[in-house]
Scaffold this active site. Structure first.
Site, PDB file in Angstrom:
ATOM      1  N   HIS A 207       0.734  -1.171  -0.117  1.00 37.68           N
ATOM      2  CA  HIS A 207      -0.005  -0.131  -0.180  1.00 37.68           C
ATOM      3  C   HIS A 207       0.658   1.317   0.009  1.00 37.68           C
ATOM      4  O   HIS A 207       0.299   2.410  -0.024  1.00 37.68           O
ATOM      5  CB  HIS A 207      -1.033   0.086   1.310  1.00 37.68           C
ATOM      6  CG  HIS A 207      -0.377   0.292   2.629  1.00 37.68           C
ATOM      7  ND1 HIS A 207       0.366  -0.717   3.207  1.00 37.68           N
ATOM      8  CD2 HIS A 207       0.158   1.338   3.390  1.00 37.68           C
ATOM      9  CE1 HIS A 207       0.983  -0.110   4.244  1.00 37.68           C
ATOM     10  NE2 HIS A 207       0.595   1.132   4.362  1.00 37.68           N
TER      11      HIS A 207
HETATM   12  C1  UD1 Z   1      -1.723   5.091   6.298  1.00 38.27           C
HETATM   13  C2  UD1 Z   1      -0.267   5.680   7.074  1.00 38.27           C
HETATM   14  C3  UD1 Z   1       0.398   4.466   6.908  1.00 38.27           C
HETATM   15  C4  UD1 Z   1      -0.051   3.050   7.234  1.00 38.27           C
HETATM   16  C5  UD1 Z   1      -1.322   2.698   6.440  1.00 38.27           C
HETATM   17  C6  UD1 Z   1      -1.957   1.682   6.998  1.00 38.27           C
HETATM   18  C7  UD1 Z   1       0.176   8.063   7.100  1.00 38.27           C
HETATM   19  C8  UD1 Z   1       1.014   9.027   6.708  1.00 38.27           C
HETATM   20  N1  UD1 Z   1       0.124   6.765   6.492  1.00 38.27           N
HETATM   21  O1  UD1 Z   1      -1.486   5.205   5.090  1.00 38.27           O
HETATM   22  O2  UD1 Z   1       1.914   4.775   7.894  1.00 38.27           O
HETATM   23  O3  UD1 Z   1       1.003   2.120   6.860  1.00 38.27           O
HETATM   24  O4  UD1 Z   1      -2.271   3.968   7.100  1.00 38.27           O
HETATM   25  O5  UD1 Z   1      -3.346   1.469   6.457  1.00 38.27           O
HETATM   26  O6  UD1 Z   1      -0.824   8.256   8.197  1.00 38.27           O
HETATM   27  N2  UD1 Z   1      -8.913   5.245   2.204  1.00 38.27           N
HETATM   28  C9  UD1 Z   1     -10.371   4.701   2.191  1.00 38.27           C
HETATM   29  N3  UD1 Z   1     -10.635   4.236   3.155  1.00 38.27           N
HETATM   30  C10 UD1 Z   1     -10.068   4.296   4.484  1.00 38.27           C
HETATM   31  C11 UD1 Z   1      -8.641   4.959   4.639  1.00 38.27           C
HETATM   32  C12 UD1 Z   1      -8.241   5.200   3.345  1.00 38.27           C
HETATM   33  O7  UD1 Z   1     -10.750   4.420   1.045  1.00 38.27           O
HETATM   34  O8  UD1 Z   1     -10.669   3.707   5.321  1.00 38.27           O
HETATM   35  C13 UD1 Z   1      -8.286   5.774   0.670  1.00 38.27           C
HETATM   36  C14 UD1 Z   1      -8.518   7.078   0.726  1.00 38.27           C
HETATM   37  O9  UD1 Z   1      -8.648   7.486  -0.682  1.00 38.27           O
HETATM   38  C15 UD1 Z   1      -7.086   7.822   1.070  1.00 38.27           C
HETATM   39  C16 UD1 Z   1      -5.944   6.465   0.715  1.00 38.27           C
HETATM   40  O10 UD1 Z   1      -6.867   5.593   1.004  1.00 38.27           O
HETATM   41  O11 UD1 Z   1      -6.558   9.035   0.341  1.00 38.27           O
HETATM   42  C17 UD1 Z   1      -4.962   6.650   1.711  1.00 38.27           C
HETATM   43  O12 UD1 Z   1      -5.191   6.761   3.128  1.00 38.27           O
HETATM   44  P1  UD1 Z   1      -4.545   7.572   4.058  1.00 38.27           P
HETATM   45  O13 UD1 Z   1      -5.096   7.608   5.461  1.00 38.27           O
HETATM   46  O14 UD1 Z   1      -4.140   8.956   3.394  1.00 38.27           O
HETATM   47  O15 UD1 Z   1      -3.197   6.903   4.120  1.00 38.27           O
HETATM   48  P2  UD1 Z   1      -2.652   5.277   3.926  1.00 38.27           P
HETATM   49  O16 UD1 Z   1      -2.264   5.085   2.573  1.00 38.27           O
HETATM   50  O17 UD1 Z   1      -3.888   4.528   4.587  1.00 38.27           O
END
Ligand code: UD1
Length: 369
Positions: A207
């Site tokens: 991811h």
């Molecule tokens: C975050 C953490 C990362 C961790 C990961 C575990 C930061 C900087 N990064 O990354 O360290 O390893 O979580 O999963 O805090 N999204 C959804 N549903 C959700 C959550 C996210 O659809 O419940 C999508 C959104 O479009 C979002 C993207 O996933 O933009 C990324 O989510 P985000 O929380 O920004 O960072 P992660 O890549 O999940």
């Protein structure tokens, strides 16, 4: 009565806070513990299922910050968590890990003069292009107390001049959760449901932006999975970021056509633990999975150039692989051809880290025992 607030925001936070909540419950006549969920992760499979699997109480406050740029996400947590701090007036705030919610909450509480402790402090990848590295450095530099999972954390905090009296080597609360859920994971039906046999499949999670934000890179991973799918089934629970990118790059169809590649939603904690425990080996770019596989003595290939958790490579079962096609193929071939490498479980990863943390909170931080 003293009040402690713990912050959770994203998937890897829940299993780090659950054991602390359980250890604090034993002192509920003198300590009130409240969980605040920032809402950084909000999908059921990225959040709610962990509360169920880990028997965590519902959060007292849900900040609903959702997705956005790093600045937006961090800023929203700061604004919303400040309101909670002013309302609740906690005696101590606990932040865990290295996600955006961690740094945002610690900035908020420290600036309000609330004693703040970082659990899983001192880890460093020395790769400042990782947002988590910036979050780790910033959080440690402003927190009052640091709880450390592995010895490298002690060294880094000493180099950075952190007051040694406030650094505590306690072990790993993430591994406490693994101990807690182990029996339930043994009873899980997930292998049957996916038609898998013990040690006859590879478990994959990817991811990180550096691995999944470019179409050529994801396509190369799919080609590798395709090449090896005749030898092992491959189970790939897909993070929302990775799924969105597969669709964006028009690669979903290609992925779906690979025989023996099982693409599924992110898995709840207990089902994922069962998948890890029974895998031939695990391929990941996650931070926590490097530790969880080391604690389980399951071989892990981490597709990254650095790790902030060096103990997993030094004595555990983890190996770093630069995410290039030839190197990954060579590593897969090694792992399929030779006996599984064994490892040692790091010191204090014994299921009792949260108890040690709560002891220190009572005796040395809040001084109520
Ligand atoms: C975050 C953490 C990362 C961790 C990961 C575990 C930061 C900087 N990064 O990354 O360290 O390893 O979580 O999963 O805090 N999204 C959804 N549903 C959700 C959550 C996210 O659809 O419940 C999508 C959104 O479009 C979002 C993207 O996933 O933009 C990324 O989510 P985000 O929380 O920004 O960072 P992660 O890549 O999940």
């Amino acid at each position: 009565m003293k009040k402690i607030i713990s912050i959770v925001g994203a998937r890897p936070n829940f299993m780090k806070v659950a054991p602390i909540d359980k250890a604090l419950q034993k002192y509920d006549s003198i300590i009130e513990h409240k969980i605040v969920h920032t809402g950084q992760h909000y999908d059921k499979m990225m959040s709610d299922s962990f509360f169920d699997d880990l028997d965590m109480p519902q959060p007292a406050h849900f900040l609903g910050v959702g997705s956005g740029s790093h600045a937006e996400q961090t800023a929203r947590v700061i604004i919303e968590f400040e309101k909670v701090c002013l309302l609740e007036k906690p005696d101590l705030v606990l932040v865990v890990g290295d996600v955006n919610s961690t740094v945002a909450a610690s900035l908020t509480s420290v600036k309000l003069g609330i004693p703040t402790a970082h659990i899983e402090a001192g880890l460093r990848s020395f790769d400042r292009s990782m947002p988590e590295e910036i979050n780790r450095i910033a959080t440690d530099s402003i927190c009052d107390y640091c709880f450390v999972t592995e010895q490298s954390g002690l060294r880094h905090l000493a180099w950075e001049g952190f007051n040694s009296k406030n650094i505590f080597f306690v072990g790993n609360t993430m591994i406490d959760s693994q101990f807690y859920a182990m029996d339930k994971a043994k009873d899980s039906d997930v292998l049957k449901e996916f038609n898998l046999k013990k040690e006859k499949y590879i478990l994959v999670t990817l991811h990180r932006p550096s691995n999944v934000d470019e179409s050529q890179q994801i396509e190369e991973f799919l080609d590798i999975f395709s090449q090896f799918s005749s030898e092992r089934k491959i189970v790939f629970p897909i993070h929302p970021r990775t799924r969105k990118n597969l669709e964006l790059f028009g690669l979903s169809e290609k992925a779906n056509q690979i025989k023996n590649l099982i693409l599924c939603d992110p898995q709840p904690y207990i089902r994922f633990l069962s998948l890890m425990m029974n895998a031939d080996f695990v391929v990941t770019d996650s931070g926590g999975i490097q530790e969880e596989t080391t604690a389980l003595s399951i071989p892990c290939l981490t597709l990254r150039t650095t790790t902030e958790r060096p103990v997993t490579c030094e004595i555990g079962t983890n190996r770093l692989i630069i995410p290039e096609k030839d190197r990954i193929i060579a590593a897969f071939n090694d792992y399929l051809a030779y006996k599984r490498p064994s490892g040692t479980v790091p010191p204090l990863w014994d299921g009792k880290a949260a108890e040690r943390i709560v002891d220190i909170i009572l005796n040395k931080i809040l001084k109520i025992r």
